[in-house]
Design an enzyme around this catalytic site. Sequence first.
Site, PDB file in Angstrom:
ATOM      1  N   TYR A   5      -1.784  42.230  40.798  1.00 41.11           N
ATOM      2  CA  TYR A   5      -3.115  42.829  40.772  1.00 41.11           C
ATOM      3  C   TYR A   5      -3.032  44.235  40.209  1.00 41.11           C
ATOM      4  O   TYR A   5      -1.954  44.822  40.077  1.00 41.11           O
ATOM      5  CB  TYR A   5      -3.734  42.855  42.174  1.00 41.11           C
ATOM      6  CG  TYR A   5      -3.092  43.839  43.126  1.00 41.11           C
ATOM      7  CD1 TYR A   5      -3.556  45.147  43.248  1.00 41.11           C
ATOM      8  CD2 TYR A   5      -2.005  43.460  43.913  1.00 41.11           C
ATOM      9  CE1 TYR A   5      -2.963  46.055  44.123  1.00 41.11           C
ATOM     10  CE2 TYR A   5      -1.409  44.350  44.793  1.00 41.11           C
ATOM     11  CZ  TYR A   5      -1.890  45.641  44.897  1.00 41.11           C
ATOM     12  OH  TYR A   5      -1.305  46.538  45.758  1.00 41.11           O
ATOM     13  N   CYS A   6      -4.209  44.778  39.884  1.00 41.10           N
ATOM     14  CA  CYS A   6      -4.286  46.108  39.288  1.00 41.10           C
ATOM     15  C   CYS A   6      -5.528  46.799  39.851  1.00 41.10           C
ATOM     16  O   CYS A   6      -5.877  46.605  41.003  1.00 41.10           O
ATOM     17  CB  CYS A   6      -4.324  45.977  37.762  1.00 41.10           C
ATOM     18  SG  CYS A   6      -4.143  47.533  36.875  1.00 41.10           S
TER      19      CYS A   6
END
Length: 223
Positions: free
Chosen positions: A177-178
């Site tokens: 994820y970011c």
Amino acid sequence: MTKVHPRNMVFHRMAEISRALGNPHRLVLLQLVSQGERSVERLAELTGLSIANTSQHLQSLKRNALVVGRRKGKHVHYRLASDQILTVLQSLSVLAEQSSATLREVLSDYFRNLDALEPVSRDELQMRLQDGAVTVLDARPEDEYALGHLPGALSVPDETIEAILEKLPRDQEIVAYCRGTYCVSSFRLVAKLRAMGYNIRRLEEGFAEWQAAGFDVERHATS
């Protein structure tokens, strides 16, 4: 004296907030501070704006109660004023896609061609974490990871994959994820590890959305 109808007062305030949001740099700044409290200097570095310009944009957001500032020594740090602002940003991104065929085409060509697999939802990842059946990777910069990250997530900012390869399982799914839906770092991380044969997918959204939904986070921030 003519009284202003309450409905018109609401619309007037909505227009004021809309004007404050009507600048792409301010939208980027809101996304950045949604990850955690950041200094003006760090935000300027991340956006490529001058410190003075960054400060002016943040002051406009502050005047409209979109961010909150806090002085820490010689520096001023900003954070989102409430999680509702994140909901507004999400709604704007959906509206932007729905209202522009050109944008939809760009997103399809750029983002979705990088990763054609269906991303993992927050609820699905939460269940997988509870079962211990997933390894989670955080593709954001290290300082954002320190401000808060998903439980047990490994920090893997750009160009640091080799340092964590020995920690990655071959027999378990990995989720990266970011910052959010359009953060390209998670796409790049997924592409690199999938090319190496790892079973990896992206989280549907990002850290801020995970936190706003009330899921657990870990923090390793220093004073």
